[in-house]
Design a protein around this motif. Structure first.
Motif, PDB file in Angstrom:
ATOM      1  N   ALA A 145       0.838  -1.207   0.000  1.00 43.00           N
ATOM      2  CA  ALA A 145       0.000   0.000   0.000  1.00 43.00           C
ATOM      3  C   ALA A 145       0.871   1.255   0.000  1.00 43.00           C
ATOM      4  CB  ALA A 145      -0.907  -0.004   1.227  1.00 43.00           C
ATOM      5  N   PRO A 146       0.589   2.205  -0.908  1.00 44.33           N
ATOM      6  CA  PRO A 146       1.369   3.438  -0.936  1.00 44.33           C
ATOM      7  C   PRO A 146       1.087   4.298   0.308  1.00 44.33           C
ATOM      8  CG  PRO A 146      -0.406   3.530  -2.549  1.00 44.33           C
ATOM      9  CD  PRO A 146      -0.411   2.157  -1.961  1.00 44.33           C
ATOM     10  N   LEU A 147       2.117   4.970   0.800  1.00 50.23           N
ATOM     11  CA  LEU A 147       2.003   5.850   1.951  1.00 50.23           C
ATOM     12  C   LEU A 147       1.433   7.189   1.504  1.00 50.23           C
ATOM     13  CD1 LEU A 147       2.623   6.371   4.950  1.00 50.23           C
ATOM     14  CD2 LEU A 147       4.897   7.132   4.232  1.00 50.23           C
ATOM     15  N   VAL A 148       0.356   7.650   2.160  1.00 48.84           N
ATOM     16  CA  VAL A 148      -0.261   8.933   1.834  1.00 48.84           C
ATOM     17  C   VAL A 148      -0.568   9.690   3.124  1.00 48.84           C
ATOM     18  CG1 VAL A 148      -1.289   8.067  -0.309  1.00 48.84           C
ATOM     19  CG2 VAL A 148      -2.635   8.042   1.788  1.00 48.84           C
ATOM     20  N   HIS A 149      -0.859  10.970   2.997  1.00 47.52           N
ATOM     21  CA  HIS A 149      -1.276  11.795   4.127  1.00 47.52           C
ATOM     22  C   HIS A 149      -2.750  11.508   4.425  1.00 47.52           C
ATOM     23  CE1 HIS A 149      -2.432  15.428   6.327  1.00 47.52           C
ATOM     24  NE2 HIS A 149      -1.168  15.432   6.729  1.00 47.52           N
ATOM     25  N   ALA A 150      -3.164  11.710   5.661  1.00 53.72           N
ATOM     26  CA  ALA A 150      -4.548  11.439   6.056  1.00 53.72           C
ATOM     27  C   ALA A 150      -5.550  12.212   5.209  1.00 53.72           C
ATOM     28  CB  ALA A 150      -4.746  11.761   7.537  1.00 53.72           C
ATOM     29  N   SER A 151      -5.239  13.459   4.863  1.00 49.69           N
ATOM     30  CA  SER A 151      -6.181  14.239   4.066  1.00 49.69           C
ATOM     31  C   SER A 151      -6.344  13.649   2.670  1.00 49.69           C
ATOM     32  CB  SER A 151      -5.752  15.705   3.985  1.00 49.69           C
ATOM     33  OG  SER A 151      -4.497  15.824   3.366  1.00 49.69           O
ATOM     34  N   GLN A 152      -5.270  13.090   2.112  1.00 45.63           N
ATOM     35  CA  GLN A 152      -5.371  12.428   0.804  1.00 45.63           C
ATOM     36  C   GLN A 152      -6.267  11.199   0.897  1.00 45.63           C
ATOM     37  OE1 GLN A 152      -0.978  12.154   0.419  1.00 45.63           O
ATOM     38  NE2 GLN A 152      -1.409  12.559  -1.747  1.00 45.63           N
ATOM     39  N   ALA A 153      -6.093  10.432   1.946  1.00 48.99           N
ATOM     40  CA  ALA A 153      -6.901   9.223   2.121  1.00 48.99           C
ATOM     41  C   ALA A 153      -8.370   9.592   2.285  1.00 48.99           C
ATOM     42  CB  ALA A 153      -6.423   8.438   3.335  1.00 48.99           C
ATOM     43  N   ARG A 154      -8.636  10.679   2.962  1.00 55.45           N
ATOM     44  CA  ARG A 154     -10.026  11.083   3.227  1.00 55.45           C
ATOM     45  C   ARG A 154     -10.727  11.599   1.971  1.00 55.45           C
ATOM     46  NH1 ARG A 154     -14.387   9.994   5.991  1.00 55.45           N
ATOM     47  NH2 ARG A 154     -15.686  11.791   6.273  1.00 55.45           N
ATOM     48  N   ASN A 155     -10.042  12.476   1.219  1.00 52.16           N
ATOM     49  CA  ASN A 155     -10.740  13.098   0.084  1.00 52.16           C
ATOM     50  C   ASN A 155     -10.382  12.483  -1.271  1.00 52.16           C
ATOM     51  OD1 ASN A 155      -8.321  14.306  -0.787  1.00 52.16           O
ATOM     52  ND2 ASN A 155      -8.724  16.162   0.378  1.00 52.16           N
ATOM     53  N   GLY A 156      -9.378  11.618  -1.309  1.00 48.81           N
ATOM     54  CA  GLY A 156      -9.029  10.930  -2.541  1.00 48.81           C
ATOM     55  C   GLY A 156      -8.158  11.721  -3.493  1.00 48.81           C
ATOM     56  N   ASN A 157      -7.899  12.994  -3.198  1.00 46.55           N
ATOM     57  CA  ASN A 157      -7.055  13.814  -4.074  1.00 46.55           C
ATOM     58  C   ASN A 157      -5.587  13.422  -3.940  1.00 46.55           C
ATOM     59  OD1 ASN A 157      -9.238  15.300  -4.959  1.00 46.55           O
ATOM     60  ND2 ASN A 157      -8.978  16.891  -3.412  1.00 46.55           N
ATOM     61  N   GLY A 158      -4.949  13.247  -5.066  1.00 50.91           N
ATOM     62  CA  GLY A 158      -3.527  12.937  -5.066  1.00 50.91           C
ATOM     63  C   GLY A 158      -3.182  11.494  -4.780  1.00 50.91           C
ATOM     64  N   LEU A 159      -4.174  10.617  -4.783  1.00 52.75           N
ATOM     65  CA  LEU A 159      -3.873   9.197  -4.559  1.00 52.75           C
ATOM     66  C   LEU A 159      -3.243   8.604  -5.812  1.00 52.75           C
ATOM     67  CD1 LEU A 159      -7.050   7.875  -2.713  1.00 52.75           C
ATOM     68  CD2 LEU A 159      -4.864   8.552  -1.737  1.00 52.75           C
TER      69      LEU A 159
END
Length: 74
Positions: free
Chosen positions: A12-26
């Protein structure tokens, strides 16, 4: 379960919590992502971003399994 969980976490790629929440930049095509926290204070912050339970009992997030809190976000 442990080997499958380990494989899922490693892929699983590491992302910031805000990315995980809104889907932007995934990452394109990502069906699972990883959001890491280093301590209880960070966990509480991440859980607020994700809208999940932030309870900590005995210094462990309440729903954690080996420090991993699994969440489905739609």
């Amino acid at each position: 379960y442990d080997p499958a969980l380990k494989a899922e976490l490693e892929s699983a790629p590491l992302v910031h919590a805000s990315q995980a929440r809104n889907g932007n930049g995934l990452p394109v095509g990502a069906t699972s992502v990883r959001v890491e926290y280093l301590n209880n204070r960070e966990f509480e912050s991440v859980s607020r971003h994700l809208g999940i339970m932030d309870n900590i009992k005995a210094n462990v997030p309440r729903t954690a399994y080996h420090g991993v809190v699994t969440v489905n976000i739609r």
